[in-house]
Design an enzyme around this catalytic site. Structure first.
Site, mmCIF file in Angstrom:
data_model
loop_
_atom_site.group_PDB
_atom_site.id
_atom_site.type_symbol
_atom_site.label_atom_id
_atom_site.label_comp_id
_atom_site.label_asym_id
_atom_site.label_seq_id
_atom_site.Cartn_x
_atom_site.Cartn_y
_atom_site.Cartn_z
ATOM 1 N N ASP A 244 23.203 16.011 75.777
ATOM 2 C CA ASP A 244 24.810 17.015 75.790
ATOM 3 C C ASP A 244 24.261 18.131 74.299
ATOM 4 O O ASP A 244 24.417 17.407 73.309
ATOM 5 C CB ASP A 244 25.828 16.342 76.505
ATOM 6 N N HIS B 257 17.984 21.463 67.440
ATOM 7 C CA HIS B 257 19.082 20.974 67.608
ATOM 8 C C HIS B 257 18.542 19.403 68.601
ATOM 9 O O HIS B 257 18.222 18.042 68.415
ATOM 10 C CB HIS B 257 20.369 21.215 68.148
HETATM 11 P P1 IMP Z 1 23.698 21.697 77.772
HETATM 12 O O1 IMP Z 1 24.810 20.299 77.035
HETATM 13 O O2 IMP Z 1 21.968 21.539 77.223
HETATM 14 O O3 IMP Z 1 24.023 22.098 79.168
HETATM 15 O O4 IMP Z 1 24.060 22.838 77.030
HETATM 16 C C1 IMP Z 1 25.477 23.627 77.191
HETATM 17 C C2 IMP Z 1 26.321 24.460 76.715
HETATM 18 O O5 IMP Z 1 25.321 25.054 75.392
HETATM 19 C C3 IMP Z 1 24.260 25.421 77.509
HETATM 20 O O6 IMP Z 1 25.844 25.788 78.593
HETATM 21 C C4 IMP Z 1 23.816 26.658 76.671
HETATM 22 O O7 IMP Z 1 24.849 27.270 76.885
HETATM 23 C C5 IMP Z 1 24.426 25.914 75.378
HETATM 24 N N1 IMP Z 1 23.155 25.683 74.778
HETATM 25 C C6 IMP Z 1 22.834 24.362 74.744
HETATM 26 N N2 IMP Z 1 21.421 24.217 73.670
HETATM 27 C C7 IMP Z 1 20.978 25.376 73.690
HETATM 28 C C8 IMP Z 1 19.706 26.648 72.742
HETATM 29 O O8 IMP Z 1 19.060 25.905 72.685
HETATM 30 N N3 IMP Z 1 20.611 27.421 72.929
HETATM 31 C C9 IMP Z 1 21.347 28.405 72.984
HETATM 32 N N4 IMP Z 1 22.735 27.629 73.596
HETATM 33 C C10 IMP Z 1 22.519 26.507 74.232
#
Ligand code: IMP
Length: 199
Positions: free
Chosen positions: A70, A179
Site C-alpha cells: 500500500d 518507494h
Molecule cells: P496503491 O496503494 O499502490 O494503490 O497506491 C495508492 C495511490 O497512491 C494510487 O492511487 C496513486 O494515486 C498513488 N501512487 C501509488 N504509487 C504511485 C507512484 O509510483 N507514483 C505516483 N502515484 C502513486
C-alpha cells in the site's frame, strides 16, 4: 519451487513487482489467477493496516503465502495528507487527475513543498508469521504538472537528485529508485534469508 501470491488484480503492478523480485526460485502468482476472489477493500487508517489486510485476506482465501503493498504520498505542509487516502483524495471515485488538481490547489502559495512517497509491503507467510517492510523516496511537490509518463501523482512529484518529476523519468529508472522498489527490495532481502522455508 515455492509459491508466493502477490495480492493484486492490477497486471501492471504484478509485472513491476515480479520484475523487482526476479532471481529468486519462487513462482509468483497474482489474484488474476483467482478470479473468484474479490479484491480486499482498503478501509484501514494506515498503510501498514491496509497492506496487512490485503495480504491476510489473500492468504486466508488461498492458503498460499501472500504479499501486498500500500502506498501513500505524504506531504509535510498538509500534515501528512493525502497519505493513506492518496487514491481517493478528491473523493471516492476520483481520477488521478482529480487528485493531482486538488493537491496542487491546496499547495498554492505554500513554500514548504517537501513530500515523500511511502510504500509498506506486508508478507503473510501464515497467520502467525507476518512481516512488514517499508520503502520511501523524498521529493518536492511541483507548482504545475511536468512530464507524461507514469501515473498517479508522478507528474507533480519532483525527484531532486535528477531534477525531474517521476513522470519525466523513464519507467525503468523510476522502478529502480521508487518507494515501491525500495520496499520490495527489503522484502527480497528477507526472502534471501528465509527462502528455503516458505511453503
Ligand atoms: P496503491 O496503494 O499502490 O494503490 O497506491 C495508492 C495511490 O497512491 C494510487 O492511487 C496513486 O494515486 C498513488 N501512487 C501509488 N504509487 C504511485 C507512484 O509510483 N507514483 C505516483 N502515484 C502513486
Amino acid at each position: 519451487m515455492t509459491r508466493i501470491l502477490i495480492a493484486t488484480k492490477n497486471p501492471d503492478k504484478f509485472r513491476e513487482i515480479s520484475e523487482l523480485l526476479e532471481g529468486y526460485s519462487i513462482e509468483f502468482l497474482s489474484l488474476l489467477d483467482f478470479p473468484e476472489i474479490p479484491g480486499a477493500d482498503e478501509k484501514g487508517l494506515t498503510l501498514i493496516e491496509n497492506s496487512r489486510e490485503k495480504a491476510l485476506d489473500a492468504f486466508k482465501k488461498t492458503g498460499i503465502p501472500s504479499v501486498a503493498d500500500d502506498t501513500g504520498l505524504v506531504v509535510d505542509a498538509l500534515h501528512g495528507m493525502p497519505g493513506v487516502f492518496s487514491a481517493r483524495f478528491a473523493g471516492e471515485n476520483a481520477t488521478y487527475r482529480d487528485n493531482r488538481e486538488k493537491l496542487l490547489k491546496l499547495m498554492e502559495g505554500v513554500t514548504d513543498r517537501r513530500a515523500r512517497f511511502v510504500t509498506v509491503v506486508t508478507f503473510v507467510k501464515n497467520e502467525d508469521e507476518i512481516y512488514s517492510f517499508e520503502g520511501e523516496v523524498e521529493g518536492f511537490i511541483t507548482t504545475e504538472e511536468r512530464g507524461s509518463q507514469g501515473f498517479g501523482y508522478d507528474s507533480i512529484f519532483l525527484y531532486p537528485q535528477l531534477g525531474l518529476t517521476f513522470a519525466e523519468i523513464p519507467i525503468e529508472i523510476k522502478n529502480k529508485i521508487s518507494h515501491r522498489a525500495r520496499a520490495f527490495r527489503e522484502f527480497g532481502r528477507f526472502l534471501e534469508l528465509h527462502e528455503s522455508g516458505i511453503s
